[in-house]
Scaffold this active site. Structure first.
Site: not given
Length: 650
Positions: A344, A415, A445, A500, A503, A514, A518
């Site tokens: 933003k 990525k 990766v 955490g 994604e 994902d 990689k």
């Protein structure tokens, strides 16, 4: 001049005063008509009086503390030059240093009278002493200067080769119109000659030259005069440059690494200066990178712009703050956070953003999108610029080429760019090479694990990768290591997201997409042309789970708990563990859930660990193994941090 000196001497000899006060700036011409001496006239008057009286020293009191290594208005770290030769002072003043005007030096130089530049407002400052033989200095370069508002006149044509008189006619045409030539350069083939002049004289200079060479232009022996505008001259000056190897290399290397294009080059036979003509918009950056190369060996300043200041981005900024003193003391590097942006708002400050207060500063920042943020980065044109993409945003991934073409290094945690179509991936790699701007994406990766760097080293040293086997999702490894049937599969995935490891949309991890990205990136870095559709995916997720919102995803997984429990029970019955494995073998890539028995390298893989096995021409029976934690905001941030430092080495 001799008549003036005699007149002054005669007056002083006829008077017995101990102190004489004389006006400067005002004079008379050869016919006795009152006139002024123009810029620097008062200093010039003082030099004439000093020469006439055989003074032991001429002091010039001004509003600065001496001559400086660069213009302090453009270069913050400019330094006072304590001692300088007459010739160096004239070179610097000719190329824009306005502390002293070149004619001032001429009367005193002929008599070997030193000139001391002092500051009226800071008399305690040492100032600059201009003399025949300046004090010994370890530096080969004394200062850098620049002139703006230059145009480059280029006369070229096959009819010039081997024909005497072209240069004479060119300079005669300019002299007739009283056009001063600032710079001259000619190709060794005699096919072209360039001169730099003040932009104000561009029109009359072009008319004069076109008229002089009208016949040659008409019969196509010479091309019409080319006039290039918006240029500036930068000059590197120093008596110590003579016969000192490597000066030009450092000069041009510093400019090249920062994307400063050079239009013309000139060097005097005295080897006292090297001059380059560049685009005026690059002057500030050019002066700073050259000054850094020759006068600031101790500290290299990196201008960092970060897109994405969420979980990983905020950890990165915290690490920058934590390591600030270490980088200065041990690596002689200062990373200045010059810009940050989220989805933003954006905040840009070329003097640096406070690392302790950046969230509130960003909150008060300007609304803007990634295009505007990138535009501001390009507009600022700062030296040693690094852009870090800490988003998962496709729009951000599309701007890399624009940055690389401006010699701005790109560090990508995102990525999307490297896993998009092969043509775009290849264009980024080629642009990086062409414009000498680093494009680094180690964290694509394995977070901070040195996987891509190691693969690059294998390839650069002549090895060939034949097969790769890997567990590349810290998220999936965490999930399967923690799912034991005592709680639902969905609750373990939610824990991974809360800590955490996933994604922003955990379906990217659970779907295997994902991991596909990689293994494709690794395959490409190993020299293979491969697209996403070339990779087979043996997904373990029920299709229904992948529909709707993220909350729908969690609800659907709870509904399909029996499916996940059966996968676990079957693995336990076989004495195996569940691992989501990626493989690449002889050009074929695949990802999928596998049962891993106790004899396999992947069996003892705990927590959020990643592992990669490289089978190469050199590592045949026993693979090269890279193993360690492959997820987490702190780890990923540290990998980005390491790439920023690598990018800054240039």
């Amino acid at each position: 001049m001799s008549r003036v000196l005699i007149t002054i001497n005669k007056y002083i000899n006829e008077n017995s005063s101990l102190l004489y006060i004389a006006p400067g700036f005002v004079a008379s011409d050869a016919e006795g008509i009152n006139t002024t001496l123009g810029r620097g006239g008062s200093d010039y008057s003082a030099a004439i009086y000093a020469a006439a009286t055989n003074a032991t020293l001429l002091e010039i009191w001004t509003d600065v503390s001496g001559m400086m290594t660069a213009d302090p208005r453009l270069v913050n770290n400019a330094q006072i030059i304590p001692s300088i030769s007459y010739q160096e002072a004239m070179e610097l003043s000719h190329f824009g240093a306005k502390v002293i005007y070149p004619p001032t030096i001429q009367p005193v130089m002929s008599k070997g009278i030193p000139v001391w530049i002092k500051n009226t407002f800071a008399p305690q400052d040492e100032g600059t002493l201009i003399q025949q033989k300046p004090a010994e200095s370890l530096r080969s370069v004394t200062g850098i200067s620049s002139i703006n508002n230059i145009v480059l006149l280029s006369l070229e044509g096959s009819g010039m080769i081997g024909i005497p008189g072209f240069s004479k006619r060119l300079f005669a045409a300019l002299a007739a119109k009283k056009v001063n030539v600032i710079l001259i350069t000619q190709s060794s083939s005699e096919h072209s000659i360039c001169v730099g002049i003040d932009a104000a004289n561009a029109g009359i200079a072009k008319d004069a030259i076109d008229e002089t060479f009208a016949y040659e232009i008409e019969v196509k022996k010479v091309e019409p005069l080319l006039v290039e505008h918006n240029l500036s001259v930068i000059a590197l000056v120093g008596d110590g440059m003579k016969s000192h190897t490597g000066i030009s290399g450092r000069f041009f290397n510093a400019l090249g690494k920062n994307g400063v294009n050079i239009r013309a080059i000139s060097q005097g036979s005295s080897e006292r200066n090297i001059t380059a003509v560049i685009n005026s918009k690059d002057v500030k950056k050019a002066l700073n990178v050259i000054h850094e190369a020759f006068f600031e060996k101790e500290i290299k300043e990196i201008n960092l712009f970060v897109a994405g200041v969420g979980n990983v981005g905020s950890k990165l900024i915290a690490q920058l703050q934590q390591q600030e003193k270490y980088l200065l003391n041990h690596l002689h590097v200062k990373i200045k956070l010059a810009g940050i942006a989220n989805s933003k708002k954006m905040l840009v400050n070329e003097n640096g953003i406070d690392l302790t207060n950046w969230p509130s500063l960003l909150e008060e920042g300007k609304e803007g999108d990634i295009k505007e943020f990138i535009g501001r980065i390009v507009e600022l044109n700062l030296r040693n610029t690094v852009f870090a993409d800490v988003t998962a945003n496709e729009n951000v991934a599309t701007v890399y080429n624009e940055l690389l073409q401006k010699a701005i290094a790109v560090v990508a945690c995102n990525k999307i760019a490297c896993s998009s179509g092969y043509d775009y991936y290849e264009s980024l790699k080629n642009t990086s090479k062409e414009f000498n701007a680093k494009f680094l994406f180690e964290t694509n990766v394995g977070a901070s694990l040195p996987i891509i760097g190691t693969l690059n080293d294998l390839m650069r040293s002549g090895d060939r990768v034949n097969k790769m086997q890997a567990v590349l999702s810290g998220t999936l490894n965490f999930v399967f290591n923690n799912y034991d049937g005592s709680r639902s599969f969905a609750s373990v995935v939610r824990q991974a997201q809360d800590e955490g490891y996933t994604e922003p949309d955990p379906r990217l991890d659970l779907s295997g997409k994902d991991v596909m990205r990689k293994i494709m990136i690794l395959a490409r870095e190993a020299g293979n042309v491969i697209e996403m559709e070339d990779i087979s995916n043996n997904s373990f997720m029920p299709e229904e789970c992948m529909q709707g919102s993220v909350e729908d995803f969690y609800k659907s997984m709870e509904k399909h708990e029996a499916h996940f429990k059966k996968l676990l029970d079957d693995a336990n019955a076989a004495g195996s563990k569940l691992k989501f494995v990626a493989s690449f073998n002889e050009g074929k890539a695949a990802v999928g859930l596998q049962y891993i028995d106790a004899a396999h390298d992947f069996y003892h893989l705990y927590g959020k660990d990643n592992i990669v096995l490289f089978y190469t021409d050199r590592y045949i029976q026993q693979p090269l193994v890279i193993k360690g934690a492959g997820a987490g905001a702190d780890l990923t941030a540290s990998g980005i941090f390491a790439d920023i430092l690598r990018a800054s080495k240039g």
